[in-house]
Each structure stands twice: as structure tokens, then as C-alpha cells.
Design a protein around this motif. Sequence first.
Motif, mmCIF file in Angstrom:
data_model
loop_
_atom_site.group_PDB
_atom_site.id
_atom_site.type_symbol
_atom_site.label_atom_id
_atom_site.label_comp_id
_atom_site.label_asym_id
_atom_site.label_seq_id
_atom_site.Cartn_x
_atom_site.Cartn_y
_atom_site.Cartn_z
ATOM 1 N N LYS A 139 0.583 -1.163 -0.019
ATOM 2 C CA LYS A 139 0.026 0.079 -0.061
ATOM 3 C C LYS A 139 0.674 1.380 -0.082
ATOM 4 O O LYS A 139 1.824 1.481 0.949
ATOM 5 C CB LYS A 139 -0.978 -0.007 1.399
ATOM 6 N N THR A 140 0.730 2.130 -0.856
ATOM 7 C CA THR A 140 1.226 3.345 -1.069
ATOM 8 C C THR A 140 0.579 4.291 0.102
ATOM 9 O O THR A 140 -0.678 4.740 -0.111
ATOM 10 C CB THR A 140 1.330 4.077 -2.362
ATOM 11 N N GLU A 141 1.451 4.934 0.926
ATOM 12 C CA GLU A 141 0.880 5.583 1.969
ATOM 13 C C GLU A 141 1.012 7.102 1.444
ATOM 14 O O GLU A 141 1.905 7.698 0.919
ATOM 15 C CB GLU A 141 1.641 5.472 3.357
ATOM 16 N N THR A 142 -0.028 7.756 1.999
ATOM 17 C CA THR A 142 0.175 9.407 1.920
ATOM 18 C C THR A 142 1.292 10.044 2.694
ATOM 19 O O THR A 142 1.574 9.279 3.581
ATOM 20 C CB THR A 142 -1.209 10.025 2.246
ATOM 21 N N SER A 143 1.682 11.252 2.266
ATOM 22 C CA SER A 143 2.497 11.887 3.164
ATOM 23 C C SER A 143 2.189 11.948 4.855
ATOM 24 O O SER A 143 3.007 11.793 5.722
ATOM 25 C CB SER A 143 2.733 13.275 2.688
ATOM 26 N N LYS A 144 0.710 12.364 4.875
ATOM 27 C CA LYS A 144 0.600 12.480 6.190
ATOM 28 C C LYS A 144 0.629 11.166 7.088
ATOM 29 O O LYS A 144 0.790 11.271 8.290
ATOM 30 C CB LYS A 144 -1.047 12.722 6.318
ATOM 31 N N GLU A 145 0.427 9.991 6.368
ATOM 32 C CA GLU A 145 0.196 8.787 6.839
ATOM 33 C C GLU A 145 1.627 8.318 7.277
ATOM 34 O O GLU A 145 2.221 7.831 8.347
ATOM 35 C CB GLU A 145 -0.161 7.751 6.125
ATOM 36 N N VAL A 146 2.804 8.741 6.293
ATOM 37 C CA VAL A 146 4.026 8.378 6.829
ATOM 38 C C VAL A 146 4.548 9.413 7.753
ATOM 39 O O VAL A 146 5.267 8.973 8.781
ATOM 40 C CB VAL A 146 5.031 8.900 5.334
ATOM 41 N N MET A 147 4.297 10.509 7.790
ATOM 42 C CA MET A 147 4.531 11.438 9.280
ATOM 43 C C MET A 147 4.048 10.796 10.473
ATOM 44 O O MET A 147 4.761 10.778 11.264
ATOM 45 C CB MET A 147 4.282 12.849 8.830
ATOM 46 N N SER A 148 2.872 10.294 10.165
ATOM 47 C CA SER A 148 2.318 9.956 11.421
ATOM 48 C C SER A 148 2.970 8.515 11.808
ATOM 49 O O SER A 148 3.186 8.286 13.102
ATOM 50 C CB SER A 148 0.618 9.633 11.176
#
Length: 252
Positions: free
Chosen positions: A12-21
Motif C-alpha cells: 500500500k502506498t501511504e500518503t505523506s500524512k500517513e508517513v509522518m504519523s
Amino acid sequence: LFTGTLLAESNKTETSKEVMSNATKSATTKANDSKVKLTQEAINSLKLTTDALKNLVDKKPEEAKKNIELALGKLEAILALKDTPKLLPIQNKMVIKNFIGTSKDVEIALKEVNELLSKGKVQEAGELLISIQSEIDITVINLPLVSYPNALKLASKYLIEEKPNKAKEVLELALNTFTEVHQIVPIPLVNTIELATIASQIAQKDKEQALKHLTSAHDELNKAEKMGYLSKSTTTYKELHGFIEEVEKEIK
């Protein structure tokens, strides 16, 4: 903490917000796991010293003397070490402060702080300034081995000389003399490294998302800089921006 926190492969490719979280969660876990191991002997010694002080308050000098001797005994193994540590950890504390916003939000908040200060509203400005933090704070409270055992020995000497009040004063001072060691992990810098790392990993399968990650990485780095987490005299920000730009060129 900056050597890759999430490097597991995912379909699954994560959004930037998900990566930061996830980066913040991972950094918090790592910070928690790396907290200094508490020295049980020091904790036990402190308890016995507290008991000795209570004995003196209760006019029981003989019992106080026994507890002081036991307190010193708890430290014997540590004191006998070739490289005796100067500080013995007795308590860990960790506080997470996470400013949810962009570097532009930081600029707006700082502008408001300056406006409040210009109007003499120092307290309001201070409260707003405190909110402009994004970090993991680790505090280790230590027992200073340079002074603590000597204080116990001095208290014991006073009890032998039948001077319980002086012994009480020494113990009170010993139980109020601690050293705090602070470590700060800036969350925006953790996010910057993670976003750039993930971007390089997913570049071949999702070029668009990889470039979005790098845009967010630039913003997180700007946020860290505006929050003042590193001295302006260092080249760290310049090098990190350069690193992100190189990854962008490679992807494009």
C-alpha cells in the motif's frame, strides 16, 4: 532515530500524512525503548535514605543509622566499579509535543507572537510560543554519585557524634539534590528523513506520490528550521535540502 524508522516494504502506498504519523509513532517507540535503564540499587538506596530521615523525625537515631548503612550497602557494587558512573538514573520522563501544521502555519504563529509582544501582551505571546513546538522530550533524573554517598557517610558520622539534627539536615539535602539530563528529538526532522527515504523506495511504482513526499519533506525541514531546532550557523538544513533535491532530480 534518523537512520530510517519504517523501512518495511508495503504493497500500500501511504500518503505523506500517513508517513509522518507513522514516523512520529516509530520515533516515539524508539525513544521509549532507548530510555536509560534505571539503576535499581540507587532507587533502593534512596528509599532507605527516606526511611532514615523518617526515623530521625520520629526520634529513632539508631534505626536511622541502620538504614543509612543499608543505603550505603546498596551502592557498594557500583562504587567498586573501575569506571564508576557519575550519575545513576532513577527516573525517566517522556513528553511529546506535536505541532500539527505546515511551515507557513509556523510563520503565521510567530508573526502573531511578535504582534502580541509589540502590544506588551507578554503572557499571551509566551503561551502561543510554547505551542510552537514539535518534539519528543526525554528527561532522565539522576542521583549524583559524586555527592550522595558522601552525604550518607556524613550523616552517619553525625549520628555517631549524637548530632541527629545535623544528620537530618544532611539527609534532607541529599534527598533534594538530583541532576536532570534532557534530550530533544525534533519531530519535523524525523519526518523529513522518513519522507525522503520512503520517496526513494516507491519512486518506481508511484512517481507522483514520491514527489508529493519530497514536497512534504521540504516543508517539514522548513518547519524545523523556523522552529529553531538547529543553529542557523550549521549547514545541516542546506545539506538536507540538497539531499531532497537530488532525490527529486533522480525521480524526475
